[in-house]
Design a protein around this motif. Sequence first.
Motif, PDB file in Angstrom:
ATOM      1  N   SER A 219      34.543  50.301  -6.965  1.00 49.41           N
ATOM      2  CA  SER A 219      34.634  51.186  -8.133  1.00 49.41           C
ATOM      3  C   SER A 219      33.907  50.590  -9.324  1.00 49.41           C
ATOM      4  O   SER A 219      33.296  51.307 -10.132  1.00 49.41           O
ATOM      5  N   ALA A 220      33.943  49.260  -9.442  1.00 55.94           N
ATOM      6  CA  ALA A 220      33.295  48.585 -10.564  1.00 55.94           C
ATOM      7  C   ALA A 220      31.780  48.747 -10.532  1.00 55.94           C
ATOM      8  O   ALA A 220      31.109  48.605 -11.568  1.00 55.94           O
ATOM      9  N   LYS A 221      31.234  49.057  -9.367  1.00 61.50           N
ATOM     10  CA  LYS A 221      29.795  49.255  -9.245  1.00 61.50           C
ATOM     11  C   LYS A 221      29.358  50.633  -9.750  1.00 61.50           C
ATOM     12  O   LYS A 221      28.170  50.926  -9.820  1.00 61.50           O
ATOM     13  N   LYS A 222      30.344  51.486 -10.055  1.00 62.14           N
ATOM     14  CA  LYS A 222      30.107  52.817 -10.605  1.00 62.14           C
ATOM     15  C   LYS A 222      29.099  53.638  -9.785  1.00 62.14           C
ATOM     16  O   LYS A 222      28.085  54.119 -10.306  1.00 62.14           O
ATOM     17  N   SER A 224      27.465  56.820  -7.832  1.00 64.74           N
ATOM     18  CA  SER A 224      27.486  58.273  -8.027  1.00 64.74           C
ATOM     19  C   SER A 224      28.002  58.982  -6.784  1.00 64.74           C
ATOM     20  O   SER A 224      28.643  60.032  -6.876  1.00 64.74           O
ATOM     21  N   SER A 241      37.279  57.171  -9.415  1.00 64.70           N
ATOM     22  CA  SER A 241      36.043  56.464  -9.768  1.00 64.70           C
ATOM     23  C   SER A 241      34.992  57.422 -10.329  1.00 64.70           C
ATOM     24  O   SER A 241      34.002  56.975 -10.919  1.00 64.70           O
ATOM     25  N   ALA A 243      33.088  59.153  -8.426  1.00 67.42           N
ATOM     26  CA  ALA A 243      32.040  59.300  -7.420  1.00 67.42           C
ATOM     27  C   ALA A 243      32.297  60.539  -6.567  1.00 67.42           C
ATOM     28  O   ALA A 243      33.439  60.818  -6.192  1.00 67.42           O
TER      29      ALA A 243
END
Length: 275
Positions: A219-222, A224, A241, A243
């Motif tokens: 989730s921290a990688k964000k 799409s 998140s 995504a």
Amino acid sequence: MALTRVRIPSLVALSAALLLTAACGSGSGSGSGKASDDAPAKGGSEVKKDRPVVVVTTTWEGAFAKAAGAEDVKVIVPQSVHHAPDYDPKPSDLAAVAKADFVLYAPFEPYAAKIKEAAGSKAKLVEVNLDNDPDKVKAEVDKLGALFGTADAAAQWKTGFDTEYAKLNKDVQAAWPGGKSPSVVTQVFTAWAAKLAGATPVGTYGPEAVTPAQLAELSAKKPSLVLDNAHMSTGTVLPDSGARQVEIVNYPGEDLDLLPVYRSAAAELRKAAAS
């Protein structure tokens, strides 16, 4: 890729079932509806066996075999059974294996060798690397074409595949807003779809369920998009998140045509780009 597992009854029971099948109808084929290659032709001449009889565990192996030029292909596990945890081989399955020249299986399918042993087949067991990455697909098609003696058909299929793949890759990339591909997280067996989209995964998960630590890390990688495996989905992978989750199908249909798998993935990716 679904981790397809099949419960195998005792080898004695399966062998007995095969003997019953042979006794009740020794003239029956392998389920393909075609006459036996060993049956005499009209006029008393022998039918020449000019193509291999291939038995495959699932439609995925079957599509690879068909792409390589095999025409006589029998699938053991029905395409409708995604995980096949409760599927038991039938006597007709064993009869098909007993007549096969090749039995194709994936290394995560523990039942292929047992099916062959139970049926008493002398077929060659061939391990197939089930991955829809285009380079890996073409390598497997080359390998099988050489084994089947159908290298020309395999080469022709690869030419058509390259043309279709390039078109789909271009179409998907053209759909991204501003021409910029999104960041994606993939299930370990859907990375090929990210490649089709021209995107680089920022993380992967599976085949086990995502742990709390993985959830926080991914989730921290964000990302799409999350490219989930439709055959072994555990629900929403990265809740909260933001995504968008896209379901990717790995297995071909009963027509054993691999190209619709790529067309389906491309269509889902274009939908995601448009949202």
